[in-house]
Design an enzyme around this catalytic site. Structure first.
Site, PDB file in Angstrom:
ATOM      1  CB  CYS A 131       4.631  -5.429  -1.412  1.00  0.00           C
ATOM      2  SG  CYS A 131       3.862  -6.514  -2.621  1.00  0.00           S
ATOM      3  CG  HIS A 239       5.692 -10.381   0.113  1.00  0.00           C
ATOM      4  ND1 HIS A 239       4.503 -11.061   0.226  1.00  0.00           N
ATOM      5  CD2 HIS A 239       5.452  -9.363  -0.771  1.00  0.00           C
ATOM      6  CE1 HIS A 239       3.597 -10.499  -0.540  1.00  0.00           C
ATOM      7  NE2 HIS A 239       4.135  -9.458  -1.151  1.00  0.00           N
TER       8      HIS A 239
HETATM    9  N1  LIG Z   1      -2.071  -5.842  -1.111  1.00  0.00           N
HETATM   10  C1  LIG Z   1      -0.785  -5.490  -1.255  1.00  0.00           C
HETATM   11  O1  LIG Z   1       0.174  -6.151  -0.776  1.00  0.00           O
HETATM   12  C2  LIG Z   1      -0.421  -4.285  -1.974  1.00  0.00           C
HETATM   13  C3  LIG Z   1       0.834  -3.837  -1.813  1.00  0.00           C
HETATM   14  C4  LIG Z   1       1.224  -2.710  -2.488  1.00  0.00           C
HETATM   15  C5  LIG Z   1       0.327  -2.085  -3.299  1.00  0.00           C
HETATM   16  N2  LIG Z   1      -0.921  -2.538  -3.454  1.00  0.00           N
HETATM   17  C6  LIG Z   1      -1.814  -1.797  -4.331  1.00  0.00           C
HETATM   18  O2  LIG Z   1      -2.772  -1.091  -3.569  1.00  0.00           O
HETATM   19  C7  LIG Z   1      -3.998  -1.047  -4.274  1.00  0.00           C
HETATM   20  C8  LIG Z   1      -5.110  -1.621  -3.413  1.00  0.00           C
HETATM   21  O3  LIG Z   1      -4.808  -2.957  -3.066  1.00  0.00           O
HETATM   22  P1  LIG Z   1      -5.641  -3.749  -1.947  1.00  0.00           P
HETATM   23  O4  LIG Z   1      -4.924  -5.015  -1.764  1.00  0.00           O
HETATM   24  O5  LIG Z   1      -5.933  -2.865  -0.774  1.00  0.00           O
HETATM   25  O6  LIG Z   1      -7.033  -3.997  -2.752  1.00  0.00           O
HETATM   26  P2  LIG Z   1      -8.510  -4.190  -2.166  1.00  0.00           P
HETATM   27  O7  LIG Z   1      -8.499  -4.772  -0.818  1.00  0.00           O
HETATM   28  O8  LIG Z   1      -9.249  -4.893  -3.248  1.00  0.00           O
HETATM   29  O9  LIG Z   1      -9.081  -2.673  -2.037  1.00  0.00           O
HETATM   30  C9  LIG Z   1      -9.321  -1.855  -3.150  1.00  0.00           C
HETATM   31  C10 LIG Z   1      -9.762  -0.463  -2.681  1.00  0.00           C
HETATM   32  O10 LIG Z   1      -9.889   0.398  -3.826  1.00  0.00           O
HETATM   33  C11 LIG Z   1     -11.190   0.977  -3.838  1.00  0.00           C
HETATM   34  N3  LIG Z   1     -11.632   1.233  -5.204  1.00  0.00           N
HETATM   35  C12 LIG Z   1     -11.777   0.328  -6.198  1.00  0.00           C
HETATM   36  N4  LIG Z   1     -12.215   0.959  -7.320  1.00  0.00           N
HETATM   37  C13 LIG Z   1     -12.360   2.257  -7.015  1.00  0.00           C
HETATM   38  C14 LIG Z   1     -12.787   3.415  -7.714  1.00  0.00           C
HETATM   39  N5  LIG Z   1     -13.168   3.348  -9.004  1.00  0.00           N
HETATM   40  N6  LIG Z   1     -12.832   4.603  -7.068  1.00  0.00           N
HETATM   41  C15 LIG Z   1     -12.454   4.682  -5.776  1.00  0.00           C
HETATM   42  N7  LIG Z   1     -12.039   3.632  -5.040  1.00  0.00           N
HETATM   43  C16 LIG Z   1     -11.984   2.433  -5.658  1.00  0.00           C
HETATM   44  C17 LIG Z   1     -12.062  -0.024  -3.129  1.00  0.00           C
HETATM   45  O11 LIG Z   1     -13.225   0.621  -2.687  1.00  0.00           O
HETATM   46  P3  LIG Z   1     -14.618  -0.215  -2.503  1.00  0.00           P
HETATM   47  O12 LIG Z   1     -14.475  -0.970  -1.224  1.00  0.00           O
HETATM   48  O13 LIG Z   1     -15.647   0.865  -2.454  1.00  0.00           O
HETATM   49  O14 LIG Z   1     -14.739  -1.102  -3.722  1.00  0.00           O
HETATM   50  C18 LIG Z   1     -11.125  -0.432  -1.991  1.00  0.00           C
HETATM   51  O15 LIG Z   1     -11.109   0.552  -0.991  1.00  0.00           O
HETATM   52  C19 LIG Z   1      -3.755  -1.794  -5.593  1.00  0.00           C
HETATM   53  O16 LIG Z   1      -3.384  -0.843  -6.581  1.00  0.00           O
HETATM   54  C20 LIG Z   1      -2.600  -2.695  -5.268  1.00  0.00           C
HETATM   55  O17 LIG Z   1      -1.839  -3.000  -6.412  1.00  0.00           O
HETATM   56  C21 LIG Z   1      -1.336  -3.628  -2.786  1.00  0.00           C
END
Ligand SMILES: NC(=O)c1ccc[n+]([C@@H]2O[C@H](COP(=O)([O-])OP(=O)(O)OC[C@H]3O[C@@H](n4cnc5c(N)ncnc54)[C@H](OP(=O)(O)O)[C@@H]3O)[C@@H](O)[C@H]2O)c1
Length: 334
Positions: A131, A239
């Site tokens: 990001c 950010h």
């Molecule tokens: N937040 C940011 O600013 C941002 C920016 C860029 C990239 N990212 C990336 O995007 C990803 C998600 O981030 P987030 O902030 O959205 O996290 P989050 O709110 O914790 O959400 C995680 C998601 O992944 C799912 N998940 C976890 N383990 C899984 C598995 N084994 N199989 C299938 N689904 C699974 C969860 O499903 P359940 O609800 O069923 O557990 C949930 O839908 C990460 O890789 C992060 O690095 C985040």
């Protein structure tokens, strides 16, 4: 493609995943079928998208046996490591939000305003940059093209939503005076600035700082000298980044302002006499990258300082990935 694509949203229940759904709806993204996937924990639960209820499926090795054209992944690095190659082997093009594939030489790392041409050489996986990198790339690309960039110094002020639900909880709890049960951070975030995003590496930099350095090299130019200090601040969304740039060629400040005004994805907010500059709260919920405080760095030749703000979950994650998917569909049509 003479039909609308079938798409999958992997991690549909997460902070980024739910923003995927919001942005897909807002942009009226074309699709025939859409599949919502998450972990076993969410399997069977329902979510509403475009007024229709969908049942969340557990992501398994067989999830991509059905015809799916594009999968938007935001379910963490280990999930992408295992499942993105399975999806790609079945003809799905994965747009991945995790850091898992970003530095892989076989995987394009794309910001559509900057290097859309890289989408075409994908082998089934396209990576969305970090990001904090995405908004910096949108700002630096026009400078690189017009003047050439010698060196960049990033200092970031990053929102807690970048740590998902746990980061948001730590700030909410801290503001309510409950700092004793931290979910995301090593120290309380309310009333603090933490110079610590992701884990520390052996060279003293954090992984977040190394992501900014390495991804800038991969996307813009490996010869640019880059350093970074990334800081988590008690802000919910967007950010903010102070970017110090040393350009190759001399410049006139007014030309730089015009250049930003005429570059895709950028809105200039720079009127200090009226206290106008980009602010995290104003950028939240939008898809543009805001640039202000555009001024000369008098301490070196051809030096420039800018202040760059964007919504980290939208342009920094979901919107960027969906722009990639839109370009993929265009390329399929050509
Ligand atoms: N937040 C940011 O600013 C941002 C920016 C860029 C990239 N990212 C990336 O995007 C990803 C998600 O981030 P987030 O902030 O959205 O996290 P989050 O709110 O914790 O959400 C995680 C998601 O992944 C799912 N998940 C976890 N383990 C899984 C598995 N084994 N199989 C299938 N689904 C699974 C969860 O499903 P359940 O609800 O069923 O557990 C949930 O839908 C990460 O890789 C992060 O690095 C985040």
């Amino acid at each position: 493609m003479n039909r609308k694509p079938n798409i999958a949203v992997v991690g549909a229940t997460g902070v980024v995943g739910s923003t995927f759904l919001k942005v897909l709806e807002e942009r009226d993204f074309p699709f025939e079928n859409i599949y919502m996937m998450a972990s076993a924990k969410s399997a069977g639960k329902k979510l509403t998208f475009k007024g229709k209820e969908y049942i969340i499926e557990e992501l398994t090795e067989h999830s991509f046996d059905k015809p799916i054209d594009i999968a938007l992944f935001s379910a963490g690095g280990s999930t992408s490591e295992k499942f993105a190659p399975i999806a790609a082997s079945k003809g799905v093009i994965v747009v991945d939000n995790s850091s898992q594939w970003r530095m892989d030489k076989e995987v394009p790392l794309v910001v559509p305003e900057v290097n859309p041409e890289d989408i075409k050489w994908n082998k089934g996986i396209i990576a969305n940059p970090n990001c904090s990198t995405i908004q910096a790339m949108v700002a630096l690309k026009p400078l690189q093209e017009k003047y050439g960039i010698k060196r960049v110094v990033y200092s970031t002020y990053q929102a807690v939503s970048g740590s998902g639900v746990k980061g948001i909880n730590d700030l909410k709890n801290g503001l309510a005076g409950k700092d004793d049960e931290l979910q995301a951070y090593a120290h309380p975030i309310a009333g603090n600035c933490l110079p610590h995003i992701d884990v520390f590496t052996d060279n003293g930099y954090t992984k977040e700082e190394m992501k900014m350095i390495n991804e800038t090299h991969k996307i813009l130019d490996e010869n640019i000298k880059v350093t970074a200090t990334t800081v988590r601040v008690p802000v919910f969304d967007s950010h903010s980044e102070s970017i110090n740039v040393e350009l190759e060629k001399p410049f006139e400040l007014k030309d730089v302002v015009e250049l930003f005004k005429n570059s895709p994805g950028i809105i200039v907010q720079d009127d200090v006499a009226n206290n106008v500059y980009p602010l995290a709260r104003d950028a939240a919920g939008t898809d543009e990258v805001y640039i202000g405080r555009i001024r000369r760095d008098f301490s070196l030749d051809n030096g420039l300082n800018i202040w760059v703000v964007a919504d980290n979950i939208r342009k920094g994650a979901a919107t960027n990935a969906i722009q990639i998917a839109e370009q993929l569909i265009k390329d399929m049509d050509d």
